[in-house]
Design a protein around this motif. Structure first.
Motif, PDB file in Angstrom:
ATOM      1  N   THR A 203       0.822  -1.204   0.000  1.00  6.16           N
ATOM      2  CA  THR A 203       0.000   0.000   0.000  1.00  6.16           C
ATOM      3  C   THR A 203       0.859   1.259   0.000  1.00  6.16           C
ATOM      4  OG1 THR A 203      -0.118  -0.170   2.408  1.00  6.16           O
ATOM      5  CG2 THR A 203      -1.972  -1.034   1.156  1.00  6.16           C
ATOM      6  N   ARG A 216      -6.795   2.802  10.884  1.00  7.99           N
ATOM      7  CA  ARG A 216      -5.794   2.945   9.835  1.00  7.99           C
ATOM      8  C   ARG A 216      -4.431   2.536  10.386  1.00  7.99           C
ATOM      9  NH1 ARG A 216      -7.885   6.207   5.705  1.00  7.99           N
ATOM     10  NH2 ARG A 216      -6.125   5.435   4.480  1.00  7.99           N
ATOM     11  N   SER A 357      -2.546   3.763   2.748  1.00  6.51           N
ATOM     12  CA  SER A 357      -3.795   3.657   2.009  1.00  6.51           C
ATOM     13  C   SER A 357      -4.481   2.357   2.395  1.00  6.51           C
ATOM     14  CB  SER A 357      -3.526   3.669   0.502  1.00  6.51           C
ATOM     15  OG  SER A 357      -2.811   4.823   0.121  1.00  6.51           O
ATOM     16  N   ARG A 358      -5.790   2.357   2.362  1.00  4.03           N
ATOM     17  CA  ARG A 358      -6.497   1.126   2.711  1.00  4.03           C
ATOM     18  C   ARG A 358      -6.193   0.043   1.674  1.00  4.03           C
ATOM     19  NH1 ARG A 358      -9.934   1.671   6.900  1.00  4.03           N
ATOM     20  NH2 ARG A 358     -10.862   3.725   7.292  1.00  4.03           N
ATOM     21  N   GLY A 398     -10.615  -3.563   8.672  1.00  4.51           N
ATOM     22  CA  GLY A 398     -10.187  -2.222   8.326  1.00  4.51           C
ATOM     23  C   GLY A 398      -9.762  -2.012   6.898  1.00  4.51           C
ATOM     24  N   HIS A 399      -9.965  -3.018   6.030  1.00  2.98           N
ATOM     25  CA  HIS A 399      -9.549  -2.903   4.637  1.00  2.98           C
ATOM     26  C   HIS A 399     -10.707  -2.417   3.764  1.00  2.98           C
ATOM     27  CE1 HIS A 399      -6.113  -4.988   6.150  1.00  2.98           C
ATOM     28  NE2 HIS A 399      -6.782  -6.092   6.382  1.00  2.98           N
ATOM     29  N   LYS A 400     -10.389  -2.059   2.536  1.00  2.00           N
ATOM     30  CA  LYS A 400     -11.414  -1.659   1.574  1.00  2.00           C
ATOM     31  C   LYS A 400     -11.884  -2.912   0.843  1.00  2.00           C
ATOM     32  CE  LYS A 400     -12.351   1.556  -2.220  1.00  2.00           C
ATOM     33  NZ  LYS A 400     -11.776   2.627  -3.082  1.00  2.00           N
ATOM     34  N   ALA A 501      -1.035  -4.616   4.088  1.00  2.00           N
ATOM     35  CA  ALA A 501      -1.562  -3.271   4.324  1.00  2.00           C
ATOM     36  C   ALA A 501      -0.558  -2.355   4.987  1.00  2.00           C
ATOM     37  CB  ALA A 501      -2.832  -3.349   5.175  1.00  2.00           C
TER      38      ALA A 501
END
Length: 585
Positions: A203, A216, A357-358, A398-400, A501
């Motif tokens: 990321t 985050r 960044s996610r 917590g991820h996209k 991540a």
């Protein structure tokens, strides 16, 4: 080497974008060098430096070397400025060279354009500009416009333009996910160790307001902008004084001053020796004081404050910086920010933080038998439970989470879907098709056209676990049975996604409890059984161990781990129990 430029007028933000792009692209496992061009009479050296003195004496070249880096200063004299091609030839091979400036050269470029610059766009007159990164909407351009603050999107565009996404699997840049091939069926420990040793972050980073930083991952060390406490203050309601004013024994009688020191409203003057002043909890210690006596241990009479002099120096005070010193690293890069961490950063004065960044986690389900929940009553069809379950897990961590839908048992369709996923997500989780049957197209396609680094794991449920790559994209092929997919996601995907991540490998803490069940286990695979604790604190098992009985996941509050060896377990025997909360649920 692949070359891509960043251009724009002065003060457009080129260097800031370059800095962010280098961080983002390196985080994905690629090597990066940069070239910076300047049109000004800028000198790399400064008068007074030894290297400057060497050059001033007439040296044609000066090479500076240390344990950190080396640099070669070459005097051009009357020679012409070297072209970019000559400059690039001096660089060691890397995956990508980012060039700031050199507007007139023919390499592809991104133009940085900010509102209010007072200049016109370069792009309409320059066909080498392939996109415009801007902070304002611009209509009618023949090239894409990118959000100047979206570093990830700009890096994605450059990597796609240079072909690095597609070729990442071919070289060392794929080291973010290249576990060694284990022979035969790996144990859980072997597969986790191989996976852990092969992972690195993919990321980029961005800066967010502290209020948006929860869940985050820190991209850089968070350094305290001021100490905590910011000044020595009182830990109690009481009276502040200088300890040297006290008699050696007996009762102290200090002159009590008017006024007080309160939090946010400190005492304005100095407290002379032999005097004391009222102070409230959290208030700064007035000048001339170093100790506090609690108000319930003192009495005020006729302008004097009386209390037992047996008070230690510095009593009931909190020293400046005793929690965190100014300039200290409060939280290290890679820290997952929870409520406690956010509170710490706030008290240290950080209004915004650099975070990763996610991670974009794509979730794909496969199989002709699957149907959307509620779409049919045909008993030959199975409602797709894995995809919403895995999407929920990725989001919870917590991820996209990105829904890539359902693919039937068709290899060409699967290939096309995987190709699209490689350009859209950072990691892919599939369910189904990971075994060795004739309709298990995920494992077959990865084996023939991608890369399979591990296939089977000695685990129940979850033996057909596939770890692999597709065009450099990390892929977790989970079993189709919902319980198997759930358990393998907890044991393998969760810690791996954390590392990808930018965070740490996550270990699930467990503890030993008495069994509320009896079982006979054969040697071979490690088992993780759906369980919950009884009122007496014993681990009870779900009524059946079928990996298709998903109701057990809603019933369970944790998992019981049973080792690979053959064993007889009787009620009361110790077993290892992992609450679901230890897996971030």
């Amino acid at each position: 080497m692949r070359i891509y430029g960043v251009i724009g007028w002065k003060n457009a933000g080129k260097t800031s974008l370059m800095e962010r792009l280098v961080t983002d692209v390196r985080a994905r496992g690629f090597t990066v060098s940069t070239v910076k061009h300047t049109h000004h009479r800028f000198d790399l050296d400064r008068p007074g430096k030894d290297s400057y003195r060497h050059r001033a004496a007439g040296a044609r070249e000066v090479l500076l070397a240390s344990h950190q880096r080396w640099a070669l200063l070459h005097e051009l004299g009357d020679e012409a400025e070297p072209p970019l091609t000559e400059v690039l030839a001096k660089l060691a091979p890397v995956d990508l060279v980012l060039v700031e400036g050199y507007k007139r050269d023919s390499h592809p470029k991104v133009e940085v354009f900010r509102e209010g610059e007072g200049r016109s766009l370069i792009q309409p007159e320059d066909p080498t500009v392939r996109a415009v990164a801007t902070d304002q909407p611009i209509e009618g351009l023949p090239v894409p416009t990118l959000d100047l603050d979206d570093t990830r999107a700009i890096a994605d565009f450059i990597l796609a333009e240079t072909g690095l996404r597609r070729t990442a699997e071919e070289g060392p840049s794929a080291a973010c996910f290249d576990p060694p091939q284990l022979q035969g069926m790996a144990s859980v420990d072997e597969a986790q160790a191989a996976l852990r040793g092969a992972l690195s972050a993919v990321t980029g980073q961005e800066t967010v307001a502290l209020g948006e930083a929860a869940a985050r991952i820190l991209a850089a060390d968070a350094v305290a902008l001021r100490a905590n406490p910011p000044g020595t203050n009182s830990a109690m309601d009481g009276f502040a004084f200088a300890h040297a004013s006290l008699p050696a024994t007996g009762e102290a009688a200090l002159t009590l001053l008017d006024g007080r020191s309160a939090a946010g409203a400190p005492y304005p003057g100095q407290v002379p020796p032999g005097h004391a002043v009222k102070i409230l909890t959290g208030a700064l210690m007035p000048e001339g004081t170093d100790s506090v006596v609690m108000q319930e241990r003192a009495r005020a009479e006729n302008g004097l404050l009386h209390f037992d002099s047996a008070v230690a120096p510095g009593s009931n005070t909190r020293a400046k910086g005793e929690d965190v010193a100014e300039g200290a690293v409060a939280l290290a890069a890679g820290t997952l920010l929870g409520p406690g961490e956010v509170g710490l950063l706030a008290v240290l004065g950080l209004g915004e933080v650099a975070v990763r960044s996610r991670l974009r986690v794509g979730v794909l389900s496969t199989g002709d038998e699957l149907a959307a929940p509620g779409s049919t009553r045909d008993p030959a069809r199975t409602y797709d439970a894995n995809r919403p379950m895995l999407l929920a897990l990725a989001a919870r961590w917590g991820h996209k989470a990105i829904d890539l839908g359902h693919v039937p048992d068709d290899r060409d369709t699967l290939r096309t879907t995987l190709d699209k996923a490689a350009a859209a997500v950072d990691v892919l989780i599939t369910s189904g098709g990971a075994s060795a049957g004739e309709e298990d197209h995920v494992s077959a396609l990865l084996g023939s056209e991608g890369r399979v680094t591990q296939w089977r794991v000695a685990l129940k449920p979850g033996k057909p676990l596939l770890l692999g790559q597709w065009q450099g994209l990390p892929l977790f092929g989970l079993p189709g049975n919902p319980v198997s997919a759930f358990v393998t996601a907890l044991l393998f995907a969760r810690p791996a996604l954390s590392v990808l991540a930018g965070g740490a490998w996550l270990e699930a803490p467990g503890f030993t409890v008495p069994a509320a069940f009896a079982m006979t286990k054969r040697a071979g695979r490690r088992e993780f059984l759906r369980a919950r604790l009884t009122a007496e604190g014993r681990a009870d098992l779900f009524r059946a161990d079928s990996s298709g009985m998903i109701s057990g996941l809603a019933w369970a509050s944790g998992l019981v781990e049973i080792g690979e060896q053959a064993q007889e377990i009787a009620p009361g025997d110790p077993v290892r129990y992992y609450p679901l909360g230890s897996f971030g649920l």
